[in-house]
Structures are given as structure tokens and as C-alpha cells.
Enzyme design. Structure first.
Site, PDB file in Angstrom:
ATOM      1  N   ASP A   1      -7.017  -1.057  -4.910  1.00  8.62           N
ATOM      2  CA  ASP A   1      -7.957  -0.615  -4.033  1.00  8.62           C
ATOM      3  C   ASP A   1      -8.858   0.343  -4.558  1.00  8.62           C
ATOM      4  O   ASP A   1     -10.106   0.228  -4.609  1.00  8.62           O
ATOM      5  CB  ASP A   1      -7.524  -0.306  -2.602  1.00  8.62           C
ATOM      6  CG  ASP A   1      -6.659  -1.175  -1.762  1.00  8.62           C
ATOM      7  OD1 ASP A   1      -6.717  -2.533  -2.241  1.00  8.62           O
ATOM      8  OD2 ASP A   1      -5.739  -0.883  -1.109  1.00  8.62           O
TER       9      ASP A   1
ATOM     10  N   ASP B   1       0.830  -1.016   0.196  1.00  7.84           N
ATOM     11  CA  ASP B   1      -0.045  -0.179   0.077  1.00  7.84           C
ATOM     12  C   ASP B   1       0.915   1.119  -0.111  1.00  7.84           C
ATOM     13  O   ASP B   1       2.046   1.094   0.598  1.00  7.84           O
ATOM     14  CB  ASP B   1      -0.851  -0.068   1.284  1.00  7.84           C
ATOM     15  CG  ASP B   1      -1.987  -0.926   1.081  1.00  7.84           C
ATOM     16  OD1 ASP B   1      -2.286  -1.356   0.111  1.00  7.84           O
ATOM     17  OD2 ASP B   1      -2.378  -1.533   2.145  1.00  7.84           O
TER      18      ASP B   1
END
Length: 154
Positions: free
Chosen positions: A129, A113
Site C-alpha cells: 500500500d 496489513d
């Protein structure tokens, strides 16, 4: 159909390239302010799922995710001719996002991330995402449009 497959592959490649760039240029926890105190590029390894829940349960998460991806792909192909552009586009983004994150879980043992909107919330996320959320938003728009059309026809 082929355009959506190319779209899925292209989105997955872009997602993986962004993650590779982060892993090769930052250490875990490193952050680069893009817009100070609002948007940063921050390297985080997520060993759970959305919002960091189920940390350390990567095997269970991976199995459930693979089953969900297979089901989504089957549904996408079965309903392709009956679905409209918005529905197809939404599933293209959701499938690409799910594949992007499962690649991380299988080959890295965690999801990379990096998108850190500190001015909005405390969670760090990635392009996969974004794809999934964009796909869900498109589905919601499609549901609202269908509902509006049904009401106007009655």
C-alpha cells in the site's frame, strides 16, 4: 528497463517478507506499540480493498486487480522510452504494490496489513500500500512539474 524490473521484483520480495514475518510471529489482532498511541505493528487480515471496502468480494477484487496490473505493465512497457525517470519510478512502485497485494489475495485469500498509525488515522496497511501511494504521489509531482514547465514556456 532491467533496473525497473529488478526494482519491482525487489519491492515485491520485501513486501512479502514483511507479511510473512507478521503472519509467523503474531496472531490476528496482536499489536506491538512502536510509538505508544501513535504507531503500532498490528496484524490485520483485509479481505477487501483499500480502507476495508468490498469485504468478502475477494474473487471480483482479484479479477479486476489482475486486469489492472496487466494494463499497467503494458502501459509501462509501451511508454517506457518516452517516459522520464520520475514516471518510470512511479509506475515501478505502483506495479510492485499491486503485485504484492494480489499475491496475498490469490495465495492467502486476504491481504496482510500491519502498519498501524493510530495517531494519524484508523486504517492499517502494508508495504505494498505504501508503494502504491508513493507511486501516485510521484505521478502527481510529475504532473505538477509538467504543468509548471508548460506555464513558464508560455
Amino acid at each position: 528497463m532491467i533496473y525497473y524490473i529488478i526494482g519491482i521484483v525487489s519491492l515485491v520480495i520485501f513486501d512479502q517478507l514483511t507479511k510473512l514475518k507478521i503472519e509467523n510471529n503474531l496472531f490476528i489482532g496482536d499489536t506491538i506499540p512502536v510509538i505508544s498511541n501513535f504507531f503500532h505493528i498490528t496484524y490485520v487480515q483485509n479481505r477487501g480493498i483499500a480502507f476495508g471496502v468490498f469485504q468478502g468480494k475477494i474473487n471480483i477484487i482479484s479479477i479486476v486487480t489482475i486486469v489492472a496490473i496487466v494494463m499497467l505493465i503494458i502501459y509501462f512497457f509501451k511508454t517506457f522510452k518516452k517516459s522520464n525517470f520520475l514516471e518510470r519510478l512511479s509506475f515501478m512502485f505502483i506495479i510492485a504494490g499491486a503485485i504484492g497485494n494480489i499475491i496475498d489475495r490469490i495465495f492467502r485469500g486476504y491481504v496482510v496489513d500491519m502498519l498501524d498509525f493510530r495517531g494519524v488515522w484508523a486504517y492499517v496497511f502494508n508495504m505494498a500500500d505504501v508503494y502504491i501511494n508513493f507511486g501516485v504521489i510521484l505521478i502527481l509531482i510529475e504532473i505538477l512539474l509538467k504543468s509548471k514547465n508548460n506555464k513558464s514556456q508560455n
